[in-house]
Scaffold this motif. Sequence first.
Motif, PDB file in Angstrom:
ATOM      1  N   ARG A 176       0.817  -1.215   0.000  1.00  0.00           N
ATOM      2  CA  ARG A 176       0.000   0.000   0.000  1.00  0.00           C
ATOM      3  C   ARG A 176       0.844   1.255   0.000  1.00  0.00           C
ATOM      4  NH1 ARG A 176      -4.789  -0.239   2.524  1.00  0.00           N
ATOM      5  NH2 ARG A 176      -4.960   1.875   1.730  1.00  0.00           N
ATOM      6  N   VAL A 177       2.101   1.101   0.431  1.00  0.00           N
ATOM      7  CA  VAL A 177       2.985   2.270   0.561  1.00  0.00           C
ATOM      8  C   VAL A 177       4.340   1.978  -0.072  1.00  0.00           C
ATOM      9  CG1 VAL A 177       4.158   3.804   2.185  1.00  0.00           C
ATOM     10  CG2 VAL A 177       1.871   2.945   2.732  1.00  0.00           C
ATOM     11  N   LEU A 178       4.824   2.947  -0.839  1.00  0.00           N
ATOM     12  CA  LEU A 178       6.174   2.849  -1.390  1.00  0.00           C
ATOM     13  C   LEU A 178       7.102   3.660  -0.491  1.00  0.00           C
ATOM     14  CD1 LEU A 178       8.299   2.287  -3.634  1.00  0.00           C
ATOM     15  CD2 LEU A 178       7.441   4.341  -4.779  1.00  0.00           C
TER      16      LEU A 178
ATOM     17  N   ILE B  96       3.230   7.318  -0.929  1.00  0.00           N
ATOM     18  CA  ILE B  96       4.689   7.374  -0.964  1.00  0.00           C
ATOM     19  C   ILE B  96       5.186   7.911   0.371  1.00  0.00           C
ATOM     20  CG2 ILE B  96       6.698   8.432  -2.085  1.00  0.00           C
ATOM     21  CD1 ILE B  96       5.023   8.565  -4.649  1.00  0.00           C
ATOM     22  N   PHE B  97       5.968   7.108   1.042  1.00  0.00           N
ATOM     23  CA  PHE B  97       6.547   7.546   2.315  1.00  0.00           C
ATOM     24  C   PHE B  97       8.012   7.871   2.091  1.00  0.00           C
ATOM     25  CE2 PHE B  97       8.601   6.257   6.464  1.00  0.00           C
ATOM     26  CZ  PHE B  97       8.277   7.446   7.104  1.00  0.00           C
ATOM     27  N   ILE B  98       8.401   9.117   2.324  1.00  0.00           N
ATOM     28  CA  ILE B  98       9.795   9.506   2.140  1.00  0.00           C
ATOM     29  C   ILE B  98      10.435   9.630   3.516  1.00  0.00           C
ATOM     30  CG2 ILE B  98      11.367  11.271   1.241  1.00  0.00           C
ATOM     31  CD1 ILE B  98       9.406  11.723  -1.005  1.00  0.00           C
ATOM     32  N   THR B  99      11.379   8.721   3.786  1.00  0.00           N
ATOM     33  CA  THR B  99      11.919   8.629   5.146  1.00  0.00           C
ATOM     34  C   THR B  99      12.645   9.897   5.566  1.00  0.00           C
ATOM     35  OG1 THR B  99      13.711   7.375   4.159  1.00  0.00           O
ATOM     36  CG2 THR B  99      12.093   6.122   5.363  1.00  0.00           C
ATOM     37  N   SER B 100      13.425  10.504   4.629  1.00  0.00           N
ATOM     38  CA  SER B 100      14.182  11.688   5.036  1.00  0.00           C
ATOM     39  C   SER B 100      13.264  12.881   5.312  1.00  0.00           C
ATOM     40  CB  SER B 100      15.241  12.031   3.985  1.00  0.00           C
ATOM     41  OG  SER B 100      14.598  12.278   2.762  1.00  0.00           O
ATOM     42  N   HIS B 101      12.053  12.854   4.751  1.00  0.00           N
ATOM     43  CA  HIS B 101      11.072  13.906   5.056  1.00  0.00           C
ATOM     44  C   HIS B 101      10.236  13.521   6.276  1.00  0.00           C
ATOM     45  CE1 HIS B 101      10.877  15.209   0.527  1.00  0.00           C
ATOM     46  NE2 HIS B 101      12.099  15.107   0.983  1.00  0.00           N
ATOM     47  N   ASP B 102      10.321  12.235   6.645  1.00  0.00           N
ATOM     48  CA  ASP B 102       9.488  11.678   7.708  1.00  0.00           C
ATOM     49  C   ASP B 102       8.018  11.988   7.435  1.00  0.00           C
ATOM     50  OD1 ASP B 102       8.994  10.224   9.973  1.00  0.00           O
ATOM     51  OD2 ASP B 102       9.217  11.920  11.350  1.00  0.00           O
ATOM     52  N   ARG B 103       7.615  11.716   6.196  1.00  0.00           N
ATOM     53  CA  ARG B 103       6.269  12.105   5.809  1.00  0.00           C
ATOM     54  C   ARG B 103       5.669  11.164   4.767  1.00  0.00           C
ATOM     55  NH1 ARG B 103       4.007  17.331   2.578  1.00  0.00           N
ATOM     56  NH2 ARG B 103       2.087  16.194   2.266  1.00  0.00           N
ATOM     57  N   VAL B 104       4.364  10.888   4.887  1.00  0.00           N
ATOM     58  CA  VAL B 104       3.667  10.075   3.881  1.00  0.00           C
ATOM     59  C   VAL B 104       2.950  11.025   2.920  1.00  0.00           C
ATOM     60  CG1 VAL B 104       1.919   8.326   3.438  1.00  0.00           C
ATOM     61  CG2 VAL B 104       3.261   8.226   5.545  1.00  0.00           C
ATOM     62  N   TYR B 105       3.162  10.823   1.619  1.00  0.00           N
ATOM     63  CA  TYR B 105       2.473  11.615   0.606  1.00  0.00           C
ATOM     64  C   TYR B 105       1.381  10.766  -0.006  1.00  0.00           C
ATOM     65  CZ  TYR B 105       6.482  14.787   0.853  1.00  0.00           C
ATOM     66  OH  TYR B 105       7.447  15.655   1.278  1.00  0.00           O
ATOM     67  N   ASN B 106       0.252  11.402  -0.286  1.00  0.00           N
ATOM     68  CA  ASN B 106      -0.818  10.700  -0.965  1.00  0.00           C
ATOM     69  C   ASN B 106      -0.951  11.273  -2.375  1.00  0.00           C
ATOM     70  OD1 ASN B 106      -3.083   9.503  -1.916  1.00  0.00           O
ATOM     71  ND2 ASN B 106      -4.491  10.349  -0.374  1.00  0.00           N
ATOM     72  N   PRO B 107      -0.495  10.543  -3.401  1.00  0.00           N
ATOM     73  CA  PRO B 107      -0.506  11.081  -4.766  1.00  0.00           C
ATOM     74  C   PRO B 107      -1.911  11.390  -5.270  1.00  0.00           C
ATOM     75  CG  PRO B 107       0.876   9.123  -4.630  1.00  0.00           C
ATOM     76  CD  PRO B 107       0.105   9.195  -3.354  1.00  0.00           C
ATOM     77  N   ALA B 108      -2.930  10.881  -4.592  1.00  0.00           N
ATOM     78  CA  ALA B 108      -4.297  11.201  -5.015  1.00  0.00           C
ATOM     79  C   ALA B 108      -4.642  12.640  -4.627  1.00  0.00           C
ATOM     80  CB  ALA B 108      -5.284  10.228  -4.386  1.00  0.00           C
TER      81      ALA B 108
END
Length: 448
Positions: free
Chosen positions: A48-50, A79-91
């Motif tokens: 569910r998450v990249l 998309i979870f970007i570890t260095s941002h410590d944040r989950v993005y929802n492309p929708a």
Amino acid sequence: MRAAAGHGITISDAPYSDIGSASRYARRPRGDYAQLIQDLESGRFGARVLVLWEGSRGSRRSLEWYTLIELCREAGVRIFITSHDRVYNPANWRDRKALRDDASASEASSDETSARVSRDMSDIARKGHPHGQAPIGLRAVHDTRTGKLVTWEEDPKYAPLIRELFDMVRRGVSIRGATMQMNADGWRNRSGNPFTDQHVRSLLKKPAYAGFRSHHGTMYPATWEPIVDTETFWAVQSRLSGTRKGARPGRAGHPFTMTLRCGVCVGPLSSFNPTRPTPDGPRYRCHRKGCVRVAQAPVDEFVTELIVGYLSRADVYEDLSRRWSGASGELSDVRGQLAERRANLAELEGAEPATLAEARVIARSIETNESEISDLEKLERELSTPPDLLALIEPGGDVRGRWEATPLEVKRRVARLLLVPGVLGEVRIRKAAHRLEPATDRLVIRRD
Ligand SMILES: [Zn+2]
């Protein structure tokens, strides 16, 4: 993946490890990135998450990054970007914008790094400093105190071999023949194995042997001494480029096509293969109007005899070297100009125009340079024929054997040079007096 755990995300599958090499300038195959795209497209991604280490690792090429974002959106993958410590929802369009901005920023920094690295590289090249491992025949010289690479120098063990190799090929020995000779003489490469044709061919192309440092096709005078003289180096290059286009030394081919003339209209003769097999095989035909046709084999045999017989005469070598003594000066002149134009071109191609008008000017200059280069290359080929020819007939050599081993391209140029009224004579084929008249009876040689 501590950060992932903090967001309540479980990573189910093996991570796609190689995503970081997705930079436009990376030379490695981007294995896992392609795999990731494929999995997202085919629905095999499954999770569910990249999870990415940082945004720029997705891809440093914006287009690929945008593709990745779109694919995640379609697949409902966050998309979870570890260095941002944040989950993005492309929708979500705000998240999409944030992801895109991140990619453009990292693309700019990747461009910058690459430009800086290549600037440093060309500075080093311009000064003629060596780079990488010295080719066999040269060896590294290190500063005894600091251990840093200073320059290269002649390696007394292998340099004589390299010189002999260039001499052999210049004399018309094929690469295959030269390799066999070297191995038969007991030479081995630096790993102790016999030389291969491929390795030998690559050695013959190294400008380092002639004291040049090359960088993106531009040659700079090197800090080390040449071990092969420039004249020999270029003669070998012209030989190699002659054999590259599928013309094997010794192969019969059509060495006199477009050099022989029609006895009726004086236009050139071209070779052609009749659609139906004939008893006497390929023919020459008047290229312009088809005035005459003649069997090729007997004509080729006759003309070869004519050329070999002429070149075997003792007085001819002296005569020809006198005739073309000026050519070698002009030749190095042309080569100097070529090197300069090529350097110009490389610089223009690396330029970064600030405005559209500037871009247009640069594009025009590139065009001019390219057409000048192609003219100069043609001139270079013409001027290098006399040296090629003289190497072919050096006194005391077996002219016939060398002629047979000569690449087709060189044979053609030599024939064009010799079969003129001022030298050997122009060879014309007259119309057959009757159907069975032998081809060789129809040859007419016109001299001054
Ligand atoms: Zn004709």
